[in-house]
Design an enzyme around this catalytic site. Structure first.
Site, PDB file in Angstrom:
ATOM      1  CG  HIS A  91      -2.384   0.273   0.854  1.00 39.25           C
ATOM      2  ND1 HIS A  91      -2.998   0.438  -0.150  1.00 39.25           N
ATOM      3  CD2 HIS A  91      -3.321   0.928   1.907  1.00 39.25           C
ATOM      4  CE1 HIS A  91      -3.933   0.737  -0.067  1.00 39.25           C
ATOM      5  NE2 HIS A  91      -4.326   1.075   1.258  1.00 39.25           N
ATOM      6  CG  ASN A 103      -9.029   5.522   5.929  1.00 43.56           C
ATOM      7  OD1 ASN A 103      -8.133   6.344   6.310  1.00 43.56           O
ATOM      8  ND2 ASN A 103      -9.880   4.869   6.390  1.00 43.56           N
ATOM      9  CG  ASP A 129      -1.708   0.519  -3.256  1.00 47.13           C
ATOM     10  OD1 ASP A 129      -1.953   1.838  -3.062  1.00 47.13           O
ATOM     11  OD2 ASP A 129      -2.408  -0.417  -3.002  1.00 47.13           O
ATOM     12  CG  ASN A 147     -10.709   2.962   1.088  1.00 48.77           C
ATOM     13  OD1 ASN A 147     -11.995   3.156   0.754  1.00 48.77           O
ATOM     14  ND2 ASN A 147     -10.916   2.122   2.038  1.00 48.77           N
TER      15      ASN A 147
END
Length: 209
Positions: free
Chosen positions: A38, A87, A112, A133
């Site tokens: 991530h 997020n 990513d 997100n």
């Protein structure tokens, strides 16, 4: 300062702004996330900062920022890594855009991407967030998707592994051998966008090898 001096100063500031790009590598803060899939967007941010000889420092906005120029007389890069979790990336990105008075079309978000095979880079402007997100929150904060995206392919999780778990794990030992080239390609893509525009960069990076 007289009116003429103010106008000259404003023209100078505008010319600098016209040559400035904000590049944001998305990810999560903290050592436990530093090497995860991530955070590959932040790997790219680190690579770009290294290329221009810049160091990340704390900033007035909730991000760490490295600034420098892409070659002598080249565009200025403001490379940022938000201090927030993925997020809630939109707030830091919006704050940076306002701080540097940049239009959205001079914002490049590096992130990513599950829907792209590992070791692949794809470029686009706007578009749906695809369940990412971080991209979702940035798009909301900037009132739409006018920013450019460098999508760094990490592929889909194997078997029935949950996607949320997959992105928060480190690359496999086999993948780690390819990650430096993937990060370098993504950094090259950012430079191509800044120097030659999105269409030219897409033609280069979307063409078959």
């Amino acid at each position: 300062m007289g009116l003429l001096d103010r106008l000259r100063s404003r023209r100078k500031d505008d010319s600098v702004a016209d040559n400035t790009w904000l590049v944001v590598g998305l990810g999560n803060p903290g050592a436990q996330y530093a090497a995860t899939r991530h955070n590959v967007g932040q790997f790219v941010a680190d690579e770009l900062a290294s290329r221009i000889g810049a160091t990340f420092k704390s900033h007035k906005t909730p991000s760490r920022v490295a600034e420098g120029f892409l070659g002598p007389g080249g565009p200025k890069l403001v490379i940022a890594k938000p201090n927030s979790y993925m997020n809630t990336s939109g707030g830091p990105v919006s704050a940076l855009v306002k701080y540097y008075s940049l239009p959205v079309d001079r914002v490049v978000i590096v992130h990513d991407e599950l829907d792209i095979p590992f070791d692949t880079v794809r470029l686009k402007q706007g578009g749906g967030h695809g369940g990412h997100n971080g991209v979702r929150d940035v798009s909301k904060a900037l009132d739409g998707g006018g920013f450019t995206r460098v999508r760094v392919g990490i592929g889909r999780p194997p078997g029935r592994q949950d996607s949320a778990d997959f992105v928060l794990k480190e690359f496999s030992s086999a993948e780690r051998q390819a990650v430096p080239n993937l990060v370098s390609d993504a950094a090259d893509a950012v430079e191509a966008i800044v120097e030659h525009g999105l269409v030219a960069a897409q033609q280069r990076f979307h063409s078959p090898a």
